[in-house]
Write a protein that holds these residues in place. Structure first.
Motif, PDB file in Angstrom:
ATOM      1  N   LYS A   1      34.071  42.846  48.378  1.00 33.99           N
ATOM      2  CA  LYS A   1      34.007  42.364  46.995  1.00 33.99           C
ATOM      3  C   LYS A   1      33.373  40.984  46.985  1.00 33.99           C
ATOM      4  O   LYS A   1      33.215  40.331  48.011  1.00 33.99           O
ATOM      5  CB  LYS A   1      35.419  42.261  46.395  1.00 33.99           C
ATOM      6  CG  LYS A   1      36.198  43.538  46.362  1.00 33.99           C
ATOM      7  CD  LYS A   1      35.803  44.374  45.190  1.00 33.99           C
ATOM      8  CE  LYS A   1      36.675  45.617  45.113  1.00 33.99           C
ATOM      9  NZ  LYS A   1      36.342  46.430  43.997  1.00 33.99           N
ATOM     10  N   SER A   2      33.028  40.542  45.785  1.00 30.98           N
ATOM     11  CA  SER A   2      32.541  39.180  45.616  1.00 30.98           C
ATOM     12  C   SER A   2      33.487  38.435  44.676  1.00 30.98           C
ATOM     13  O   SER A   2      34.322  39.044  44.004  1.00 30.98           O
ATOM     14  CB  SER A   2      31.118  39.176  45.044  1.00 30.98           C
ATOM     15  OG  SER A   2      31.128  39.661  43.719  1.00 30.98           O
ATOM     16  N   LYS A   3      33.340  37.148  44.657  1.00 29.92           N
ATOM     17  CA  LYS A   3      34.211  36.330  43.802  1.00 29.92           C
ATOM     18  C   LYS A   3      34.026  36.685  42.329  1.00 29.92           C
ATOM     19  O   LYS A   3      34.961  36.631  41.552  1.00 29.92           O
ATOM     20  CB  LYS A   3      33.905  34.853  44.044  1.00 29.92           C
ATOM     21  CG  LYS A   3      34.916  33.907  43.525  1.00 29.92           C
ATOM     22  CD  LYS A   3      34.609  32.493  43.961  1.00 29.92           C
ATOM     23  CE  LYS A   3      35.704  31.566  43.506  1.00 29.92           C
ATOM     24  NZ  LYS A   3      35.442  30.190  43.929  1.00 29.92           N
ATOM     25  N   GLU A   4      32.833  37.079  41.962  1.00 29.45           N
ATOM     26  CA  GLU A   4      32.539  37.432  40.579  1.00 29.45           C
ATOM     27  C   GLU A   4      33.271  38.693  40.135  1.00 29.45           C
ATOM     28  O   GLU A   4      33.497  38.891  38.936  1.00 29.45           O
ATOM     29  CB  GLU A   4      31.028  37.606  40.379  1.00 29.45           C
ATOM     30  CG  GLU A   4      30.238  36.316  40.453  1.00 29.45           C
ATOM     31  CD  GLU A   4      30.018  35.843  41.889  1.00 29.45           C
ATOM     32  OE1 GLU A   4      29.997  36.685  42.819  1.00 29.45           O
ATOM     33  OE2 GLU A   4      29.889  34.623  42.071  1.00 29.45           O
ATOM     34  N   ASP A   5      33.637  39.557  41.078  1.00 30.10           N
ATOM     35  CA  ASP A   5      34.367  40.779  40.728  1.00 30.10           C
ATOM     36  C   ASP A   5      35.752  40.481  40.157  1.00 30.10           C
ATOM     37  O   ASP A   5      36.315  41.310  39.447  1.00 30.10           O
ATOM     38  CB  ASP A   5      34.518  41.683  41.955  1.00 30.10           C
ATOM     39  CG  ASP A   5      33.198  42.249  42.429  1.00 30.10           C
ATOM     40  OD1 ASP A   5      32.264  42.363  41.605  1.00 30.10           O
ATOM     41  OD2 ASP A   5      33.087  42.567  43.626  1.00 30.10           O
ATOM     42  N   PHE A   6      36.294  39.313  40.469  1.00 34.40           N
ATOM     43  CA  PHE A   6      37.638  38.975  40.039  1.00 34.40           C
ATOM     44  C   PHE A   6      37.672  37.983  38.882  1.00 34.40           C
ATOM     45  O   PHE A   6      38.736  37.588  38.440  1.00 34.40           O
ATOM     46  CB  PHE A   6      38.435  38.410  41.221  1.00 34.40           C
ATOM     47  CG  PHE A   6      38.636  39.420  42.303  1.00 34.40           C
ATOM     48  CD1 PHE A   6      39.607  40.388  42.183  1.00 34.40           C
ATOM     49  CD2 PHE A   6      37.835  39.419  43.438  1.00 34.40           C
ATOM     50  CE1 PHE A   6      39.791  41.336  43.180  1.00 34.40           C
ATOM     51  CE2 PHE A   6      38.005  40.350  44.436  1.00 34.40           C
ATOM     52  CZ  PHE A   6      38.988  41.317  44.298  1.00 34.40           C
ATOM     53  N   GLU A   7      36.523  37.583  38.392  1.00 31.63           N
ATOM     54  CA  GLU A   7      36.475  36.643  37.266  1.00 31.63           C
ATOM     55  C   GLU A   7      36.539  37.402  35.947  1.00 31.63           C
ATOM     56  O   GLU A   7      36.189  38.564  35.853  1.00 31.63           O
ATOM     57  CB  GLU A   7      35.203  35.804  37.336  1.00 31.63           C
ATOM     58  CG  GLU A   7      35.212  34.842  38.511  1.00 31.63           C
ATOM     59  CD  GLU A   7      33.931  34.040  38.602  1.00 31.63           C
ATOM     60  OE1 GLU A   7      32.993  34.300  37.832  1.00 31.63           O
ATOM     61  OE2 GLU A   7      33.884  33.159  39.478  1.00 31.63           O
ATOM     62  N   GLY A   8      37.009  36.728  34.920  1.00 29.07           N
ATOM     63  CA  GLY A   8      37.059  37.313  33.597  1.00 29.07           C
ATOM     64  C   GLY A   8      38.318  38.104  33.309  1.00 29.07           C
ATOM     65  O   GLY A   8      38.403  38.789  32.303  1.00 29.07           O
ATOM     66  N   GLY A   9      39.307  38.015  34.180  1.00 28.48           N
ATOM     67  CA  GLY A   9      40.570  38.711  33.936  1.00 28.48           C
ATOM     68  C   GLY A   9      41.375  37.998  32.856  1.00 28.48           C
ATOM     69  O   GLY A   9      41.122  36.853  32.508  1.00 28.48           O
TER      70      GLY A   9
END
Length: 75
Positions: free
Chosen positions: A40-48
């Motif tokens: 995964k990348s850090k961007e996959d976990f942003e916007g939660g």
């Protein structure tokens, strides 16, 4: 009653420490390695919306209370 034997301040502090240690473990210490292994990348976990933190904290509270209950039961 059984629930009065539980030290609720210790339970709350235990849950808070659980969150702090988890954020350090998956952030500062091993965050990059964990992301690499999860592919995964850090961007996959942003916007939660942050609800996962509330659920995790509630689970930490239950876990700490259960541990306190077991320790009190064992004497």
């Amino acid at each position: 009653m059984i629930l009065t034997n539980i030290d609720w301040i210790a339970v709350i502090l235990g849950a808070i420490l659980n969150m702090i240690l988890g954020s350090l473990w998956y952030g500062v210490f091993f965050g990059k390695k964990w992301l690499t292994l999860m592919e995964k990348s850090k961007e996959d976990f942003e916007g939660g919306n942050g609800s996962i933190y509330i659920i995790t904290f509630a689970a930490a509270l239950v876990s700490a209370a259960l541990l306190s209950f077991i320790i009190n039961g064992l004497g």
